[in-house]
Write an enzyme that holds these catalytic residues in place. Structure first.
Site, PDB file in Angstrom:
ATOM      1  N   CYS A  10     -12.002 -13.925   9.867  1.00  0.00           N
ATOM      2  CA  CYS A  10     -11.887 -14.866  11.094  1.00  0.00           C
ATOM      3  C   CYS A  10     -11.044 -13.869  12.211  1.00  0.00           C
ATOM      4  CB  CYS A  10     -11.049 -16.127  10.839  1.00  0.00           C
ATOM      5  SG  CYS A  10     -10.884 -17.235  12.409  1.00  0.00           S
ATOM      6  N   CYS A  32      -8.692 -15.921  14.347  1.00  0.00           N
ATOM      7  CA  CYS A  32      -7.536 -16.525  13.530  1.00  0.00           C
ATOM      8  C   CYS A  32      -6.475 -15.290  13.407  1.00  0.00           C
ATOM      9  CB  CYS A  32      -7.998 -17.040  12.178  1.00  0.00           C
ATOM     10  SG  CYS A  32      -9.275 -18.157  12.192  1.00  0.00           S
ATOM     11  N   ASP A  33      -6.961 -14.143  13.092  1.00  0.00           N
ATOM     12  CA  ASP A  33      -6.043 -12.972  12.675  1.00  0.00           C
ATOM     13  C   ASP A  33      -6.127 -11.697  13.256  1.00  0.00           C
ATOM     14  OD1 ASP A  33      -5.820 -14.589  10.213  1.00  0.00           O
ATOM     15  OD2 ASP A  33      -7.361 -13.777   9.268  1.00  0.00           O
TER      16      ASP A  33
END
Length: 354
Positions: free
Chosen positions: A143, A146-147
């Site tokens: 992701c 996300c990261d």
């Protein structure tokens, strides 16, 4: 069937969608029962966030929070308001008649419910590369949104694997943070739409290597060591090389946990549950879907939590309407003989954005 095994609403799942629904339903005094599973889909209770170290984009935590810590807090909140949490996996369901029947893993007899919320999530596809397990979340992620902004990736060479729109989008997103982004495509052309492919190929910080696959992730040889490189191979020439890379992002798809609902709950071609746009309604009245099991575009903790709220509010409304009908029509309780489900539920279709 024992009334002790009947619930007004059962939630299947353990991620943000499931626990948000549980909080809303328990506060509405509907006494929800949540089956969080026991390593369902090979992931611990709490879902994909339990495989994430730092979550920096969930509102309310300016310093970030660990994925497992966040899910532990959600679980505690669910229990605080009265949700009954059972650490068993639902293995089979019968949604063709009311009350709905669900079979927990170690039970011979089913439990029943007047309403069901499906929040079973999805799992990112992995490639099984050598070194994958060692450097997962220490350089490898599924992701980018996300990261991608975490410090270990800033101003570092990054790699995306995939050839579709998701891969192109993630590569261009990561270009904001990394020094350069290389996209590895197994075939000789991108599967992405012409517009996305054109944008990717023209991006000054992105380059695409066709006919190329990754074979091994390399990095620091110590506890919690970080990824520092990637071995790759040209599938046409067989030529191998080692490239510097501090981040590897998979954009090869997710698999929604919907196998036990096939043939009953309507799904799209990728087995994501179809819901009426803007709602959690499935094709079966009284059955709702929330979180990544029905969202293949955003797949964020916050969007999952939001859809869990929607599912809870709609389930609460549905149960109130059912109780009202029973009062009007006479004492036809759920403990009577099973009643067939009306298949003509709310109109639904796939989200046009997906």
């Amino acid at each position: 069937m024992s009334s002790s095994k009947h619930s007004k609403v059962i939630i299947i799942g353990s991620g943000p969608a499931a626990h948000t629904a549980a909080v809303y339903l328990s506060r509405a005094e509907l006494q929800p029962v949540l089956y969080e599973g026991m390593l369902a889909n090979g992931i611990a209770a709490g879902g994909q966030l339990t495989t994430t170290t730092d979550v920096e984009n969930y509102p309310g935590f300016p310093g970030g929070i660990g994925g497992s810590e966040l899910m532990d807090a959600m679980r505690t909140q669910s229990e605080r308001f009265g949700t009954k949490i059972i650490s068993e996996t639902i293995e089979k369901v019968d949604l063709t008649s009311r009350p709905f029947k669900l079979w927990p893993e170690y039970e011979e007899e089913p439990v029943t419910a007047s309403a069901v919320i499906i929040a079973t999530g999805a799992s990112a596809r992995r490639l099984g590369l050598k070194g994958e397990d060692k450097y997962w979340q220490n350089g490898i992620s599924a992701c980018a949104v996300c990261d991608g902004a975490v410090p270990i990736f800033r101003k570092k060479p990054l790699v995306v694997i995939g050839g579709g729109d998701s891969a192109a989008e993630e590569a261009m997103f990561l270009a904001k943070y990394g020094s350069e982004v290389t996209v590895l495509v197994r075939k000789g052309a991108l599967r992405a739409s012409k517009t996305m492919a054109k944008r990717l190929l023209a991006h000054p910080k992105c380059k695409v290597r066709f006919n190329t696959v990754a074979t091994e992730v390399t990095g620091e040889e110590k506890a919690n060591g970080l990824m520092t490189g990637l071995k790759i191979k040209n599938v046409e020439t067989g030529e191998e090389e080692h490239m510097e890379a501090n981040g590897l992002f998979y954009a090869v798809g997710h698999d929604p946990a919907t196998a036990m609902f096939k043939g009953v709950i309507d799904m799209d071609s990728e087995n994501y549950i179809l819901t009426k746009p803007g709602t959690s309604y499935t094709n079966i009245e009284g059955v709702f879907a929330a979180g990544d099991v029905q969202d293949k575009r955003y797949r964020q903790a916050i969007t999952s939590a939001g859809s869990g709220c929607i599912a809870a509010l709609e389930a609460e409304k549905y149960l109130a309407e059912q109780e009202s009908e029973e009062v009007t029509d006479g004492p036809e309780g759920d403990n009577q003989a099973s009643k067939p489900v009306n298949g003509d539920g709310p109109e639904y279709r796939s989200n046009p954005l997906l």
